[in-house]
Enzyme design. Structure first.
Site, PDB file in Angstrom:
ATOM      1  N   HIS A   1       1.843   4.493  -2.845  1.00  0.00           N
ATOM      2  CA  HIS A   1       1.976   5.944  -2.662  1.00  0.00           C
ATOM      3  C   HIS A   1       3.349   6.411  -3.136  1.00  0.00           C
ATOM      4  O   HIS A   1       3.480   7.447  -3.780  1.00  0.00           O
ATOM      5  CB  HIS A   1       1.813   6.309  -1.184  1.00  0.00           C
ATOM      6  CG  HIS A   1       0.409   6.321  -0.692  1.00  0.00           C
ATOM      7  ND1 HIS A   1      -0.611   6.985  -1.333  1.00  0.00           N
ATOM      8  CD2 HIS A   1      -0.162   5.756   0.416  1.00  0.00           C
ATOM      9  CE1 HIS A   1      -1.742   6.836  -0.647  1.00  0.00           C
ATOM     10  NE2 HIS A   1      -1.492   6.093   0.412  1.00  0.00           N
TER      11      HIS A   1
ATOM     12  N   HIS B   1       3.620   6.738  -6.779  1.00  0.00           N
ATOM     13  CA  HIS B   1       2.928   7.969  -7.178  1.00  0.00           C
ATOM     14  C   HIS B   1       3.879   9.164  -7.038  1.00  0.00           C
ATOM     15  O   HIS B   1       3.902  10.068  -7.884  1.00  0.00           O
ATOM     16  CB  HIS B   1       1.694   8.157  -6.297  1.00  0.00           C
ATOM     17  CG  HIS B   1       0.615   8.979  -6.916  1.00  0.00           C
ATOM     18  ND1 HIS B   1      -0.548   9.293  -6.251  1.00  0.00           N
ATOM     19  CD2 HIS B   1       0.509   9.576  -8.121  1.00  0.00           C
ATOM     20  CE1 HIS B   1      -1.318  10.031  -7.034  1.00  0.00           C
ATOM     21  NE2 HIS B   1      -0.699  10.225  -8.169  1.00  0.00           N
TER      22      HIS B   1
ATOM     23  N   HIS C   1       0.833  -1.208   0.000  1.00  0.00           N
ATOM     24  CA  HIS C   1       0.000   0.000   0.000  1.00  0.00           C
ATOM     25  C   HIS C   1       0.870   1.261   0.000  1.00  0.00           C
ATOM     26  O   HIS C   1       0.719   2.141  -0.863  1.00  0.00           O
ATOM     27  CB  HIS C   1      -0.904  -0.019   1.230  1.00  0.00           C
ATOM     28  CG  HIS C   1      -1.783   1.185   1.369  1.00  0.00           C
ATOM     29  ND1 HIS C   1      -3.116   1.166   1.062  1.00  0.00           N
ATOM     30  CD2 HIS C   1      -1.521   2.459   1.783  1.00  0.00           C
ATOM     31  CE1 HIS C   1      -3.640   2.368   1.272  1.00  0.00           C
ATOM     32  NE2 HIS C   1      -2.681   3.169   1.723  1.00  0.00           N
ATOM     33  N   GLU C   2       1.774   1.354   0.966  1.00  0.00           N
ATOM     34  CA  GLU C   2       2.615   2.543   1.065  1.00  0.00           C
ATOM     35  C   GLU C   2       3.557   2.658  -0.129  1.00  0.00           C
ATOM     36  O   GLU C   2       3.894   3.767  -0.569  1.00  0.00           O
ATOM     37  CB  GLU C   2       3.404   2.542   2.380  1.00  0.00           C
ATOM     38  CG  GLU C   2       2.542   2.538   3.635  1.00  0.00           C
ATOM     39  CD  GLU C   2       1.526   3.675   3.673  1.00  0.00           C
ATOM     40  OE1 GLU C   2       1.776   4.725   3.045  1.00  0.00           O
ATOM     41  OE2 GLU C   2       0.478   3.506   4.324  1.00  0.00           O
TER      42      GLU C   2
END
Length: 690
Positions: free
Chosen positions: A485, A488, A481-482
């Protein structure tokens, strides 16, 4: 004047590493040279430099243009951003009482400076002039977005207010900045102050050996005999799942649940209430009926009514299933000899036993295949297969703690993309949870592409003197998940820092992170790295299938829990008059209709709900569920074409990851997917719709 300022700054820079040009690889922060006494002088100097940059824009005698006003504003304050990013990131990841005091002193100064910009009538006049002739300008989509964001940013920060109301705005925002810092520091202090000290070996019954070893290791570090369990989640979560001693489970549950709720010096009840009331006052001052309406004006969801409709729709799909799941656990507990009423400190314990009975595996069995070092390799390999990225460790890049590792990131063409820090383990100076952040955003300056400096911070299971760090499946998913990010942030390709990377609508920012979690149950991916840490055996197909089969175990309960967070957030931020009742009454009134387990007196969630009371998710926590709709829909394309399909990955990179906030998120999403998303894929994936 500017010459004198430059000389003054140079004199300070000679002694202050925060004000010197960073003589480090890729101009990363010189953590090895920065001391506490450097922060406030650097901050004061950086604010002074930024003020002169703003003055240069205001005093420009030329007609306001996009270049000399909007672009110039985006370019300003880079030194201040560097200094404040280091200060606030370290306050979350490696703080102490001195640094916390510095943040308390710095926050109102930064708020005052921000207000001085946003409430500057001459500056706003120039911005407004450019905005009013926007239809006649030849701007790219990214430039149009920057202009719109800049103008609306001024308006939403009080630029159109009367002088008297501007002073009210200053006072409110200043107090909010102080209160949100205090809220966070109280949670950290309460979490660190508690320890469950076990001296009787019989009280360890049911605990996995890995947790026993970790507890012994923690006790040893604290100079104690026996075992110590802390409120850090890698210890708290497993203890609640496995400890046979019900009284100790209750004791730990209460300690976790009553943090900042005991009327002591770290109590957050009045702070949470005051924050909510100040936000209402701020929204009213700006002409909005409540804070959520103000926030959602620049979100995909657009209005509180649409958010509440979305949440209610998912509650309707989740609540009946959650109630059935609770009945199933209650029945199972009775079969195990449990008598009495099932309490919240019993839930994880009997749920884990039920899951093991149904699917014949538990988290401890799964952990053996997720040694942290192998997981890091696996996550990097996924980024390589999708986007051609490579990660090279660089021990010459300074780090802020020995646990932190720094990497250079390159794409398939050999182009340098980013510096990435990884910081995995809990410690007293680190806030709980997991997050991605940036020390420097990406932007272009004079034709040069300034690449980002990105960090992932987590609180994963620590290694002990007996075994390496073995991640739970939840921790593995959290890493993915992180890392989403981080992708991104690292793959962004924008011109302006205020639009690059994760600078997107809050209810869109979780798409790149949550789509990565889908890979966690793909055997084709797991086979690349998930091996038994002792035998080297690949994770068995049967075990992967059990993960898949059990993925929707208690899907209704967990969906309802997440929705509860979003509903509580919306409740605090849709108030239309100040809250006078106590925090607990307010919370219980909101959450009681969603309760499927008995409420516990003396515990409260709001007072530690950092996402909304000190983080950036106020009136935005629903965004996690909103993004689940997006990621479930988006991953369908990966499943259809192949999970490593480069064409799909390239489209996701070009249309989502690289674009940041340069266009409206729905425009970007439809460009990737070819359609708007529906909730069907999410309900199907979670088992809430057959």
């Amino acid at each position: 004047m500017l010459v004198l300022l430059a000389v003054s700054c140079q004199e300070k820079a000679d002694k202050n590493p925060l004000l010197s040009k960073f003589d480090t690889p890729y101009q990363t922060p010189p953590f090895d040279k920065i001391k506490h006494e450097h922060y406030m002088p650097a901050l004061d100097s950086a604010i002074s430099v930024a003020r002169h940059e703003i003055d240069a824009i205001v005093n420009n005698t030329e007609e306001p243009t996009f270049e000399n006003t909007i672009e110039a504003l985006d370019r300003s304050g880079k030194l201040l951003a560097d200094v404040s990013n280091i200060l606030f990131n370290l306050n979350e990841a490696e703080t102490d009482s001195v640094l916390q005091q510095i943040v308390i002193e710095a926050s109102p100064k930064l708020t005052d400076f921000s207000n001085d910009i946003n409430l500057n009538p001459e500056l706003f006049k120039r911005v407004k002039e450019v905005w009013e002739k926007r239809d006649s300008l030849t701007l790219t989509a990214e430039q149009q977005m920057l202009l719109d964001k800049t103008y609306k940013g001024f308006v939403s920060n009080g630029a159109n207010l009367s002088e008297a109301d501007k002073e009210k705005y200053r006072a409110i925002s200043r107090e909010l900045s102080e209160l949100t810092v205090k809220f966070n520091q109280n949670v950290l202090a309460e979490t660190n102050s508690y320890k469950l000290h076990i001296t009787n070996e019989a009280d360890l019954a049911g605990l996995p050996q890995s947790l026993i070893d970790a507890a012994a290791y923690t006790a040893k570090q604290k100079g104690l005999e026996g075992w110590v369990i802390t409120l850090d989640y890698p210890m708290y979560g497993p203890f609640m799942k496995y400890a046979d001693n019900r009284e100790l489970r209750k004791q730990l549950y209460m300690a976790y649940g009553n943090r900042c709720f005991k009327g002591n010096e770290y109590d957050n009840q009045k702070i949470a209430q005051r924050i909510a009331n100040l936000r209402l006052e701020l929204a009213n001052l700006l002409g909005y009926p409540n804070f959520a309406t103000f926030v959602l004006e620049n979100r995909m969801a657009e209005t509180p009514e649409r958010v509440n409709q979305f949440l209610d729709q998912l509650v309707a799909a989740s609540l009946p299933t959650a109630r059935e799941e609770v009945k199933e656990v209650e029945e199972f507990a009775r079969q195990q000899g449990f008598k009495g009423k099932l309490e919240r400190w019993d839930w994880s314990y009997y749920s884990e036993k039920l899951k093991n009975a149904k699917y014949s595996y538990n988290e401890e069995e799964l952990k053996l295949y997720f040694q942290l070092e192998k997981v890091i390799d696996g996550v990097f390999l996924l980024a390589n297969k999708l986007y051609g990225l490579t990660f090279l460790p660089n021990g010459k890049i300074p780090v802020y703690h020995p646990d932190v590792k720094a990497y250079e990131v390159y794409d398939g063409s050999g182009r340098f993309m980013s510096v990435l820090y990884l910081d995995f383990f809990p410690r007293e100076g680190k806030s709980g949870g997991a997050w991605m952040t940036s020390f420097r955003s990406q932007y272009r300056e004079n034709g040069k592409d300034i690449r980002p400096i990105v960090s992932i911070v987590t609180n994963f299971t620590k290694p002990t003197d007996k075994q390496p760090s073995l991640l739970t499946f939840y921790e593995f998913s959290t890493f993915l998940h992180e890392f989403g990010h981080a992708l991104h942030g690292m793959l962004t390709d924008c011109n302006y820092s205020s639009l690059s990377g994760t600078s997107v609508y809050r209810d869109f920012v979780e798409l790149p992170s949550q789509i990565m979690e889908n890979f966690a149950v793909e055997k084709e991916y797991l086979d690349l790295f998930a091996v038994h840490y002792q035998t080297g055996e690949k994770i068995p197909q049967e075990l992967v299938q059990k993960i898949i089969d059990s993925r929707n175990f208690q899907a209704g309960y967990f969906s309802l829990r997440q929705l509860g967070f979003g509903i509580l957030d919306m409740a605090w931020h849709t108030i239309t008059k100040p809250v006078t009742e106590d925090v607990d009454s307010f919370e219980k009134k909101v959450l009681n209709p969603l309760d499927v387990l008995p409420p516990v007196k003396g515990t409260n969630m709001s007072v530690t709900f950092g996402h909304i009371f000190e983080g950036g998710y106020a009136a935005g926590y629903y965004g996690y569920k909103w993004a689940e709709v997006l990621d479930a829909d988006a991953f369908e394309l990966f499943k259809e074409k192949g999970i490593f399909n480069r064409e799909v990955a390239q489209s996701f990179r070009e249309n989502i990851l690289s674009r940041g906030g340069s266009e409206h998120p729905m425009t970007l999403y439809k460009r990737f997917r070819g359609q708007e998303p529906t909730i069907d894929a999410l309900l199907k994936r979670s088992g809430l719709k057959k």
